[in-house]
Design a protein around this motif. Structure first.
Motif, PDB file in Angstrom:
ATOM      1  N   UNK A  17       1.133  -1.247   0.046  1.00  0.00           N
ATOM      2  CA  UNK A  17      -0.046  -0.307  -0.146  1.00  0.00           C
ATOM      3  C   UNK A  17       0.937   1.130  -0.130  1.00  0.00           C
ATOM      4  N   UNK A  18       1.764   1.399   0.331  1.00  0.00           N
ATOM      5  CA  UNK A  18       3.227   2.336   0.234  1.00  0.00           C
ATOM      6  C   UNK A  18       3.325   2.800  -0.679  1.00  0.00           C
ATOM      7  N   UNK A  19       3.236   2.493  -2.279  1.00  0.00           N
ATOM      8  CA  UNK A  19       3.418   3.606  -3.371  1.00  0.00           C
ATOM      9  C   UNK A  19       2.186   3.828  -3.327  1.00  0.00           C
ATOM     10  N   UNK A  20       0.712   3.373  -3.333  1.00  0.00           N
ATOM     11  CA  UNK A  20      -0.404   4.267  -3.883  1.00  0.00           C
ATOM     12  C   UNK A  20      -0.207   4.477  -2.709  1.00  0.00           C
ATOM     13  N   UNK A  21      -0.115   5.200  -1.331  1.00  0.00           N
ATOM     14  CA  UNK A  21      -0.036   6.308   0.062  1.00  0.00           C
ATOM     15  C   UNK A  21       0.522   7.199  -1.099  1.00  0.00           C
ATOM     16  N   UNK A  22       2.444   6.725  -1.092  1.00  0.00           N
ATOM     17  CA  UNK A  22       3.233   7.925  -1.536  1.00  0.00           C
ATOM     18  C   UNK A  22       2.754   8.688  -3.175  1.00  0.00           C
ATOM     19  N   UNK A  23       1.621   7.575  -3.750  1.00  0.00           N
ATOM     20  CA  UNK A  23       1.182   8.199  -5.101  1.00  0.00           C
ATOM     21  C   UNK A  23      -0.117   9.748  -4.784  1.00  0.00           C
ATOM     22  N   UNK A  24      -0.403   9.187  -3.030  1.00  0.00           N
ATOM     23  CA  UNK A  24      -1.521  10.178  -3.490  1.00  0.00           C
ATOM     24  C   UNK A  24      -2.646   9.375  -3.172  1.00  0.00           C
ATOM     25  N   UNK A  25      -2.882   8.044  -3.706  1.00  0.00           N
ATOM     26  CA  UNK A  25      -4.342   7.246  -3.423  1.00  0.00           C
ATOM     27  C   UNK A  25      -4.188   6.604  -1.646  1.00  0.00           C
ATOM     28  N   UNK A  26      -4.495   7.779  -0.780  1.00  0.00           N
ATOM     29  CA  UNK A  26      -4.679   6.786   0.650  1.00  0.00           C
ATOM     30  C   UNK A  26      -6.444   6.719   0.811  1.00  0.00           C
ATOM     31  N   UNK A  27      -6.977   6.464  -0.307  1.00  0.00           N
ATOM     32  CA  UNK A  27      -8.512   5.611   0.606  1.00  0.00           C
ATOM     33  C   UNK A  27      -8.934   4.259  -0.381  1.00  0.00           C
ATOM     34  N   UNK A  28      -9.219   3.627  -0.470  1.00  0.00           N
ATOM     35  CA  UNK A  28      -9.940   2.515  -1.307  1.00  0.00           C
ATOM     36  C   UNK A  28     -10.862   3.426  -1.886  1.00  0.00           C
ATOM     37  N   UNK A  29     -11.327   3.687  -1.724  1.00  0.00           N
ATOM     38  CA  UNK A  29     -11.896   4.656  -2.895  1.00  0.00           C
ATOM     39  C   UNK A  29     -11.504   4.718  -4.181  1.00  0.00           C
ATOM     40  N   UNK A  30     -10.546   5.529  -3.727  1.00  0.00           N
ATOM     41  CA  UNK A  30      -9.762   5.678  -4.949  1.00  0.00           C
ATOM     42  C   UNK A  30      -8.946   4.958  -5.483  1.00  0.00           C
ATOM     43  N   UNK A  31      -8.342   3.499  -4.851  1.00  0.00           N
ATOM     44  CA  UNK A  31      -7.854   2.334  -5.432  1.00  0.00           C
ATOM     45  C   UNK A  31      -8.562   2.038  -6.229  1.00  0.00           C
ATOM     46  N   UNK A  32     -10.413   2.029  -5.803  1.00  0.00           N
ATOM     47  CA  UNK A  32     -11.494   1.148  -6.126  1.00  0.00           C
ATOM     48  C   UNK A  32     -11.111   1.826  -7.986  1.00  0.00           C
ATOM     49  N   UNK A  33     -11.326   2.652  -8.130  1.00  0.00           N
ATOM     50  CA  UNK A  33     -11.210   3.733  -9.448  1.00  0.00           C
ATOM     51  C   UNK A  33      -9.725   3.290  -9.927  1.00  0.00           C
ATOM     52  N   UNK A  34      -8.970   3.311  -9.610  1.00  0.00           N
ATOM     53  CA  UNK A  34      -7.661   2.727 -10.549  1.00  0.00           C
ATOM     54  C   UNK A  34      -7.648   1.436 -10.568  1.00  0.00           C
ATOM     55  N   UNK A  35      -8.412   0.188  -9.921  1.00  0.00           N
ATOM     56  CA  UNK A  35      -8.760  -1.180 -10.348  1.00  0.00           C
ATOM     57  C   UNK A  35      -9.112  -0.568 -11.826  1.00  0.00           C
ATOM     58  N   UNK A  36     -10.760  -0.077 -11.413  1.00  0.00           N
ATOM     59  CA  UNK A  36     -11.517  -0.258 -12.349  1.00  0.00           C
ATOM     60  C   UNK A  36     -11.142   0.321 -13.601  1.00  0.00           C
ATOM     61  N   UNK A  37      -9.619   1.018 -13.922  1.00  0.00           N
ATOM     62  CA  UNK A  37      -9.915   2.155 -14.817  1.00  0.00           C
ATOM     63  C   UNK A  37      -8.610   1.264 -15.585  1.00  0.00           C
ATOM     64  N   UNK A  38      -8.201   0.528 -14.848  1.00  0.00           N
ATOM     65  CA  UNK A  38      -6.766  -0.452 -14.842  1.00  0.00           C
ATOM     66  C   UNK A  38      -7.097  -1.449 -15.990  1.00  0.00           C
ATOM     67  N   UNK A  39      -8.286  -2.298 -15.478  1.00  0.00           N
ATOM     68  CA  UNK A  39      -9.242  -3.321 -15.613  1.00  0.00           C
ATOM     69  C   UNK A  39      -9.747  -2.953 -17.207  1.00  0.00           C
ATOM     70  N   UNK A  40     -10.398  -1.269 -17.446  1.00  0.00           N
ATOM     71  CA  UNK A  40     -10.682  -1.068 -18.532  1.00  0.00           C
ATOM     72  C   UNK A  40      -9.582  -0.918 -19.895  1.00  0.00           C
ATOM     73  N   UNK A  41      -9.037  -0.151 -19.510  1.00  0.00           N
ATOM     74  CA  UNK A  41      -8.043  -0.031 -20.476  1.00  0.00           C
ATOM     75  C   UNK A  41      -6.531  -0.109 -20.235  1.00  0.00           C
TER      76      UNK A  41
END
Length: 77
Positions: A17-41
């Protein structure tokens, strides 16, 4: 908003989780958006381009998000 530390209950370590937090993604909801976007493209994925996250860690983040969505917690060893 849900603190990213909750993903530790879903299989991620502090090192994952460290790389996510240090990149500004410090909530589960923000990570969920990243994952959804990753899976889409995958080719344009911000998640795959974050420093400190290789393919293995990206896969673990996706699995942890799926577990969080399903309400499953990984038992502590």
């Amino acid at each position: 908003m849900t603190d990213i530390k909750v993903l530790h209950k879903h299989g991620l370590s502090h090192h994952q989780t460290g790389p996510l937090r240090s990149s500004g993604y410090d909530t589960v909801e923000a990570v969920v958006q990243l994952v959804d976007a990753h899976r889409a493209t995958v080719a344009l994925s911000t998640l795959a381009r974050l420093p400190g996250l290789g393919p293995r860690r990206v896969a673990l983040v996706c699995t942890a998000v799926d577990s969080w969505r399903a309400g499953e917690e990984v038992p502590a060893p």
